[in-house]
Write a protein that holds these residues in place. Sequence first.
Motif, PDB file in Angstrom:
ATOM      1  N   LYS A 195       0.822  -1.212   0.000  1.00  0.00           N
ATOM      2  CA  LYS A 195       0.000   0.000   0.000  1.00  0.00           C
ATOM      3  C   LYS A 195       0.855   1.261   0.000  1.00  0.00           C
ATOM      4  O   LYS A 195       0.349   2.351  -0.191  1.00  0.00           O
ATOM      5  CB  LYS A 195      -0.873   0.033   1.260  1.00  0.00           C
ATOM      6  CG  LYS A 195      -1.837  -1.126   1.369  1.00  0.00           C
ATOM      7  CD  LYS A 195      -3.216  -0.709   0.920  1.00  0.00           C
ATOM      8  CE  LYS A 195      -4.190  -1.848   0.923  1.00  0.00           C
ATOM      9  NZ  LYS A 195      -3.994  -2.814  -0.156  1.00  0.00           N
ATOM     10  N   CYS A 224      -4.503   3.923  -6.268  1.00  0.00           N
ATOM     11  CA  CYS A 224      -5.056   3.132  -5.162  1.00  0.00           C
ATOM     12  C   CYS A 224      -4.991   3.946  -3.870  1.00  0.00           C
ATOM     13  O   CYS A 224      -5.957   4.036  -3.113  1.00  0.00           O
ATOM     14  CB  CYS A 224      -4.255   1.834  -5.032  1.00  0.00           C
ATOM     15  SG  CYS A 224      -4.882   0.699  -3.799  1.00  0.00           S
TER      16      CYS A 224
ATOM     17  N   TYR B 383      -8.439  -1.029  -7.425  1.00  0.00           N
ATOM     18  CA  TYR B 383      -7.000  -0.755  -7.521  1.00  0.00           C
ATOM     19  C   TYR B 383      -6.175  -1.662  -6.616  1.00  0.00           C
ATOM     20  O   TYR B 383      -5.031  -1.979  -6.920  1.00  0.00           O
ATOM     21  CB  TYR B 383      -6.717   0.722  -7.249  1.00  0.00           C
ATOM     22  CG  TYR B 383      -7.051   1.569  -8.461  1.00  0.00           C
ATOM     23  CD1 TYR B 383      -6.103   1.786  -9.453  1.00  0.00           C
ATOM     24  CD2 TYR B 383      -8.329   2.091  -8.644  1.00  0.00           C
ATOM     25  CE1 TYR B 383      -6.407   2.518 -10.589  1.00  0.00           C
ATOM     26  CE2 TYR B 383      -8.654   2.825  -9.774  1.00  0.00           C
ATOM     27  CZ  TYR B 383      -7.679   3.044 -10.745  1.00  0.00           C
ATOM     28  OH  TYR B 383      -7.983   3.754 -11.870  1.00  0.00           O
ATOM     29  N   ASP B 384      -6.743  -2.070  -5.488  1.00  0.00           N
ATOM     30  CA  ASP B 384      -6.002  -2.983  -4.604  1.00  0.00           C
ATOM     31  C   ASP B 384      -5.735  -4.314  -5.300  1.00  0.00           C
ATOM     32  O   ASP B 384      -4.634  -4.849  -5.210  1.00  0.00           O
ATOM     33  CB  ASP B 384      -6.792  -3.246  -3.317  1.00  0.00           C
ATOM     34  CG  ASP B 384      -6.899  -2.014  -2.449  1.00  0.00           C
ATOM     35  OD1 ASP B 384      -7.670  -1.108  -2.814  1.00  0.00           O
ATOM     36  OD2 ASP B 384      -6.194  -1.943  -1.418  1.00  0.00           O
ATOM     37  N   ALA B 386      -5.708  -4.745  -8.503  1.00  0.00           N
ATOM     38  CA  ALA B 386      -4.815  -4.463  -9.635  1.00  0.00           C
ATOM     39  C   ALA B 386      -3.355  -4.476  -9.176  1.00  0.00           C
ATOM     40  O   ALA B 386      -2.494  -5.104  -9.806  1.00  0.00           O
ATOM     41  CB  ALA B 386      -5.166  -3.111 -10.255  1.00  0.00           C
ATOM     42  N   VAL B 387      -3.076  -3.813  -8.049  1.00  0.00           N
ATOM     43  CA  VAL B 387      -1.704  -3.789  -7.515  1.00  0.00           C
ATOM     44  C   VAL B 387      -1.264  -5.200  -7.138  1.00  0.00           C
ATOM     45  O   VAL B 387      -0.133  -5.612  -7.410  1.00  0.00           O
ATOM     46  CB  VAL B 387      -1.607  -2.842  -6.291  1.00  0.00           C
ATOM     47  CG1 VAL B 387      -0.265  -3.002  -5.593  1.00  0.00           C
ATOM     48  CG2 VAL B 387      -1.819  -1.393  -6.717  1.00  0.00           C
TER      49      VAL B 387
END
Lengths: 234, 445
Positions: A195, A224, B383-384, B386-387
């Motif tokens: 993150k 994100c 997006y989480d 995707a990462v």
Amino acid sequence: MYPGLLDLYGDSGNVEALRYRCAVRGIDLEVFTHELGDEKRADIADMDIIYLGGGADYEQQQLAEDLISYRKELSDAHKNGTFMLMICGGYQLMGKYYKDSNDKKIDGLGLFEYYTEASTDKRDRCIGNIVVEAELDGKKYKVIGFENHGGQTFGSDKPFGRTLCGNGNVRGGEYEGYMEERVIATYLHGPLLSKNPLLTDYIISKCTGIEQLKKLDDSLEERCRDILLKRLLK
Amino acid sequence: MKLPKLVLIAVGKLAAVACRLVGRDAGNFPGLALWTIDKSFLRCFSVDCPVIAVTGTNGKTSTTNYLNKIFSSLPNEKCVITNMQGNNLDTGIGSLLLHHCDMHGRIHADHLVLEVDESHVPVIFKYLKLETLVVLNFFRDQLDRNGEVETLILKVQKFLEHSDAQLVLNADDPNVVRLCPKGKKAHFFSVEKYEGATDELYEAGEGKFCPFCAAALEYEYYQYSHIGRFRCPRCGYGDVTPETQIKDIDFDNSCFKINGEAFTSKYMGIYHLYNLSAVYTAAKLYNIDSKLINDAFEDFQVNNGRMEVFRTSDAELLLNLAKNPVGANMTLRLLNQYKGEEQLLFVLNDNVADGLDVSWIWDINFSIFNNVTKVVTSGTRAYDIAVRIKYSGYDAQKIVPIPDLDAAAAEIFSTGGRKFAIANYTAVQPTRAALTRYITAKEAH
């Protein structure tokens, strides 16, 4: 250390994030693992980084004794500047002691002065998204993660960051974790390094001595973060 | 003060009527209303038929639906009551019983086949007499909601020590075999080593250590996750002889054998075969004819986002719900089994019912990702995921995050061919709706 036991909330993703961000820059990263019951490693102090994730109470009890047998090696490693990254259970076990939700006290390694006590009410846990503001080489950085801990940690005189959203070391607390230049001990799962790419790079920098790491395309990561920060800090 | 049974039942029935009047789903609210008044409200019901319950992390809904179908097909069967939609907590099951009971709380049926959440087994069967319990598996699942797996297992284990229910247990899950109380005989089910089995643990697993003596368990092979032929080298835990074993699995012809008899099934994923093995074992406890079992295996179709197929003129998409890493890994296994090129849609939400913590996606094994030409991600955590996929080594240029589901559906169908979709709990119905909307709009043109 103990990836088999201390991998409750996707914490092995931290190793994957380090591995990824090293690999795309052509930095060799070799990962050694020590599991409970493995023969004793002599080379702990030679590592660039030592990593411990989080586990359930039951698992932390199982490995506490084995971990304590490494007290000298880990303490030497810390003194020699090995980077130490410790999440949740790993964080707790490096302190003076951990009193778990069954009121069972486990001695920690005592590398640092803080200590942790959990409520015996197993439902009394700090659970949720969390954002803390840390300082990395003088630059403020918002670190995003997910906390899920029954233990309340007291006596951390050098916190990892200030809590912007969530609890941190204690319920409703102002600060989170423990930090030295080469130590990050925190409750943040997520996994933490997935993150927060700049935090990952901070660690890679400290471990390799490369001050200016090659810039990477972090557009997915940044998007994100933007979405989450906007939602959590409103 | 406790209200008399009759009053509680009347209140509950009224709540159900009120729900329907305002057009709300009465699957949970009436039970919740009674629970709020009286935590032991389930005591109001009396059931005079056998109760069969299915629990475990993955596969409850399918297994329960199979059993419902089989019992319903019995010649003299008039009424089988089942929570087909997966309202599996005490409040959901309370609502179901309210719906079927008379004003005295009596339920007249031939069989009650219930899907029950693991953590609610002790709560519900404190009041209802349980005849048979099927336990499928224990995986890590929504940890921030359910607590640690170990805690859940201990809860069920403690309950079973004082229960005289007959047990149908997965012989290949060390988290399940331990549930059989000492001195009791359980009915174990299993599936023989299949072609995708591995020597090493391939996906994140639970229960690596013997629950009795803490030694590391040894595996002859892993079928998937930590399901496989295990044994404790120190105390012998795991030495069980399965009563049912699925054998001679033929993936090309979608068939297999149990005790020498041939069966055909629409669904042949390894985790699904374990469910079928459980269904067979439970059905045989009630002396049900193999033909009826095979009919269910052959015809059964779940159109609720579990292995559901969506078709356009040039594309075919298989959608599968995944509430946890094991569920997602199962779909990825199917994707990797497919020989041609394919695209993946992954829809990830973090609503309360999903568990707010999405770190479980890091326990999904994306290291093998055969012939995937594009990944579309969607949901509140587009997006989480995707990462996550990027960090597994997949080319970030081929990942298209689109939080809006309708746009994501259009993107995944922008090319033809084979597609796979994974959606987590609260994402699955919106995903079905978006896919259907896209297909309907396309057909209209």
